[in-house]
Design an enzyme around this catalytic site. Structure first.
Site, PDB file in Angstrom:
ATOM      1  CE  LYS A  23      -1.897  -1.459   3.989  1.00 38.64           C
ATOM      2  NZ  LYS A  23      -1.818  -2.345   4.216  1.00 38.64           N
ATOM      3  NE  ARG A  98      -4.267  -1.105   9.808  1.00 37.04           N
ATOM      4  CZ  ARG A  98      -3.752  -0.596   8.565  1.00 37.04           C
ATOM      5  NH1 ARG A  98      -3.735   0.619   8.308  1.00 37.04           N
ATOM      6  NH2 ARG A  98      -2.362  -1.403   8.917  1.00 37.04           N
ATOM      7  NE  ARG A 137       7.719  -2.010   6.466  1.00 39.19           N
ATOM      8  CZ  ARG A 137       6.135  -1.975   6.304  1.00 39.19           C
ATOM      9  NH1 ARG A 137       5.925  -1.431   5.396  1.00 39.19           N
ATOM     10  NH2 ARG A 137       5.432  -2.690   7.110  1.00 39.19           N
ATOM     11  NE  ARG A 171       6.738   0.528  10.360  1.00 36.13           N
ATOM     12  CZ  ARG A 171       4.827   0.311   9.476  1.00 36.13           C
ATOM     13  NH1 ARG A 171       4.711   0.508   8.176  1.00 36.13           N
ATOM     14  NH2 ARG A 171       3.660  -0.476   9.996  1.00 36.13           N
ATOM     15  NE  ARG A 182       1.685  -4.706  11.213  1.00 37.21           N
ATOM     16  CZ  ARG A 182       3.016  -4.455  10.682  1.00 37.21           C
ATOM     17  NH1 ARG A 182       4.317  -4.768  10.806  1.00 37.21           N
ATOM     18  NH2 ARG A 182       3.365  -3.788   8.802  1.00 37.21           N
TER      19      ARG A 182
HETATM   20  P1  AP5 Z   1       4.918  -1.677   1.715  1.00 35.97           P
HETATM   21  O1  AP5 Z   1       4.536  -0.645   0.720  1.00 35.97           O
HETATM   22  O2  AP5 Z   1       5.963  -0.981   2.917  1.00 35.97           O
HETATM   23  O3  AP5 Z   1       3.327  -2.323   2.321  1.00 35.97           O
HETATM   24  P2  AP5 Z   1       1.861  -1.773   3.163  1.00 35.97           P
HETATM   25  O4  AP5 Z   1       0.956  -1.861   2.492  1.00 35.97           O
HETATM   26  O5  AP5 Z   1       2.580  -0.352   2.719  1.00 35.97           O
HETATM   27  O6  AP5 Z   1       2.202  -2.625   5.173  1.00 35.97           O
HETATM   28  P3  AP5 Z   1       2.533  -1.694   5.792  1.00 35.97           P
HETATM   29  O7  AP5 Z   1       3.043  -2.612   7.104  1.00 35.97           O
HETATM   30  O8  AP5 Z   1       3.014  -0.391   6.228  1.00 35.97           O
HETATM   31  O9  AP5 Z   1       0.614  -1.515   6.080  1.00 35.97           O
HETATM   32  P4  AP5 Z   1       0.149  -2.191   7.748  1.00 35.97           P
HETATM   33  O10 AP5 Z   1      -0.877  -2.150   7.136  1.00 35.97           O
HETATM   34  O11 AP5 Z   1       0.805  -3.157   8.125  1.00 35.97           O
HETATM   35  O12 AP5 Z   1       0.899  -0.058   8.503  1.00 35.97           O
HETATM   36  P5  AP5 Z   1       0.610   0.737   9.157  1.00 35.97           P
HETATM   37  O13 AP5 Z   1       1.645   1.529   8.359  1.00 35.97           O
HETATM   38  O14 AP5 Z   1      -0.736   1.301   7.589  1.00 35.97           O
HETATM   39  O15 AP5 Z   1       5.551  -2.386   1.534  1.00 35.97           O
HETATM   40  C1  AP5 Z   1       6.132  -3.662   2.466  1.00 35.97           C
HETATM   41  C2  AP5 Z   1       7.315  -3.857   1.629  1.00 35.97           C
HETATM   42  O16 AP5 Z   1       7.714  -5.317   0.595  1.00 35.97           O
HETATM   43  C3  AP5 Z   1       8.699  -2.724   1.576  1.00 35.97           C
HETATM   44  O17 AP5 Z   1       9.764  -2.868   2.274  1.00 35.97           O
HETATM   45  C4  AP5 Z   1       8.318  -2.579  -0.150  1.00 35.97           C
HETATM   46  O18 AP5 Z   1       9.804  -2.489  -0.530  1.00 35.97           O
HETATM   47  C5  AP5 Z   1       8.089  -4.303  -0.764  1.00 35.97           C
HETATM   48  N1  AP5 Z   1       7.143  -4.730  -1.442  1.00 35.97           N
HETATM   49  C6  AP5 Z   1       6.423  -3.818  -1.546  1.00 35.97           C
HETATM   50  N2  AP5 Z   1       5.528  -4.298  -2.819  1.00 35.97           N
HETATM   51  C7  AP5 Z   1       6.447  -5.064  -3.185  1.00 35.97           C
HETATM   52  C8  AP5 Z   1       6.410  -6.624  -4.667  1.00 35.97           C
HETATM   53  N3  AP5 Z   1       5.208  -6.388  -5.364  1.00 35.97           N
HETATM   54  N4  AP5 Z   1       7.149  -6.982  -4.767  1.00 35.97           N
HETATM   55  C9  AP5 Z   1       8.324  -7.166  -3.350  1.00 35.97           C
HETATM   56  N5  AP5 Z   1       7.939  -5.778  -2.288  1.00 35.97           N
HETATM   57  C10 AP5 Z   1       7.568  -5.618  -2.441  1.00 35.97           C
HETATM   58  O19 AP5 Z   1       0.173   0.482  10.188  1.00 35.97           O
HETATM   59  C11 AP5 Z   1       1.205  -0.110  11.589  1.00 35.97           C
HETATM   60  C12 AP5 Z   1      -0.041   0.405  12.457  1.00 35.97           C
HETATM   61  O20 AP5 Z   1      -0.960   1.139  12.618  1.00 35.97           O
HETATM   62  C13 AP5 Z   1      -1.556  -0.652  12.698  1.00 35.97           C
HETATM   63  O21 AP5 Z   1      -1.133  -2.585  13.439  1.00 35.97           O
HETATM   64  C14 AP5 Z   1      -2.154  -0.510  13.134  1.00 35.97           C
HETATM   65  O22 AP5 Z   1      -1.732  -0.598  14.402  1.00 35.97           O
HETATM   66  C15 AP5 Z   1      -1.660   0.788  13.280  1.00 35.97           C
HETATM   67  N6  AP5 Z   1      -3.182   1.896  11.869  1.00 35.97           N
HETATM   68  C16 AP5 Z   1      -3.037   2.534  11.126  1.00 35.97           C
HETATM   69  N7  AP5 Z   1      -3.545   2.315  10.754  1.00 35.97           N
HETATM   70  C17 AP5 Z   1      -5.318   2.217  11.154  1.00 35.97           C
HETATM   71  C18 AP5 Z   1      -6.693   2.161  10.957  1.00 35.97           C
HETATM   72  N8  AP5 Z   1      -6.833   2.854  10.447  1.00 35.97           N
HETATM   73  N9  AP5 Z   1      -7.017   1.964  12.103  1.00 35.97           N
HETATM   74  C19 AP5 Z   1      -6.844   1.528  12.822  1.00 35.97           C
HETATM   75  N10 AP5 Z   1      -4.883   0.782  14.255  1.00 35.97           N
HETATM   76  C20 AP5 Z   1      -4.677   1.798  12.474  1.00 35.97           C
END
Ligand code: AP5
Length: 228
Positions: A23, A98, A137, A171, A182
């Site tokens: 994402k 979410r 990552r 992270r 997660r």
């Molecule tokens: P990346 O693009 O970073 O993936 P992502 O989908 O953004 O994954 P996240 O781990 O950031 O998502 P998340 O939803 O768990 O975390 P968030 O910060 O939102 O890609 C990952 C890696 O893979 C990178 O190294 C990239 O280079 C590589 N990659 C990408 N595409 C690839 C491909 N095609 N092939 C190979 N490699 C690839 O949330 C964190 C925490 O915040 C949550 O757990 C929760 O506690 C809280 N939170 C956030 N939003 C909310 C909400 N709306 N409600 C409640 N809690 C929330």
């Protein structure tokens, strides 16, 4: 911030997908290509934690456990961000909504601004591959550009492609154990939103298991169509 949202009809895109689905990676590429603003609630929450705000203090332990932060905190943070003038260019929501409560809050918020959801794009991936993606990552400390130990390294080792910084962050919640929590939270609370947006006629699915650039090309076609 007085809480008033500016009136505009700028496009709103939602990216849905489990941790590691790409994402953030894809949102940043779309931001550059289409001039939209990436709004990541994960990034906003991490900034609140780093700043030591009241919301950040409440969110910290929940995030470290890989659980979802409470709806009231996340909705308030998103609303504040959406009130900023740059959002009038249009936004890509990365990691929001979410839960069903957040999806309802988003509808209410968009009714206030006059804009609407152009597309909810679901990044379809195999859960099993997500642990390796997340555990490898790291991001640039200067500009936030994302990298991966195996899949996306800087062109010049140790130096960010975008801003040249030599500082990188990993992270605290990117451990195999936390990723399992997660993923569980995603399937329990967020995956049901796929049906929700399908029923609204806004859902578009993308196979997100290929090369980053190939997925970006598919996403660009979808976004061009959705925003014209
Ligand atoms: P990346 O693009 O970073 O993936 P992502 O989908 O953004 O994954 P996240 O781990 O950031 O998502 P998340 O939803 O768990 O975390 P968030 O910060 O939102 O890609 C990952 C890696 O893979 C990178 O190294 C990239 O280079 C590589 N990659 C990408 N595409 C690839 C491909 N095609 N092939 C190979 N490699 C690839 O949330 C964190 C925490 O915040 C949550 O757990 C929760 O506690 C809280 N939170 C956030 N939003 C909310 C909400 N709306 N409600 C409640 N809690 C929330």
């Amino acid at each position: 911030m007085d809480g008033t949202l500016p009136h505009h009809t700028a496009p709103v895109l939602i990216l849905l997908g489990p941790p590691g689905a790409g994402k953030g990676t894809q949102a940043r590429m779309l931001e550059e290509k289409f001039g939209l603003v990436q709004l990541s609630t994960g990034d906003l929450l991490r900034a609140a934690v780093a700043a030591g705000t009241e919301a950040g203090k409440r969110a910290k332990t929940v995030m470290e456990a890989g659980e979802l932060v409470s709806d009231d905190i996340v909705i308030a943070i998103l609303r504040d961000r959406m009130a900023q003038p740059d959002c009038e260019k249009g936004v890509i929501l990365d990691g929001f909504p979410r839960t069903a409560v957040q999806a309802e809050a988003l509808d209410a918020l968009l009714a206030e601004t006059g804009s609407r959801i152009e597309a909810a794009i679901s990044l379809e991936v195999d859960d099993a591959a997500m642990v390796a993606r997340v555990a490898g990552r790291y991001t640039c400390a200067g500009c936030g550009e994302g990298y991966h130990d195996d899949f996306k390294q800087p062109i010049q080792a140790g130096s960010c492609d975008k801003c040249g910084s030599t500082d990188f962050n990993r992270r605290a919640d990117d451990t195999a154990e936390t990723v399992a929590s997660r993923l569980e939270a995603y399937h329990a609370s967020t995956a049901p939103l796929i049906s929700h947006y399908r029923e609204q006629g806004a859902l578009l699915g993308v196979n997100a298991m290929g090369e980053i650039d190939d997925i970006a090309a598919k996403m660009a076609v979808i976004v061009k169509e959705a925003t014209r």
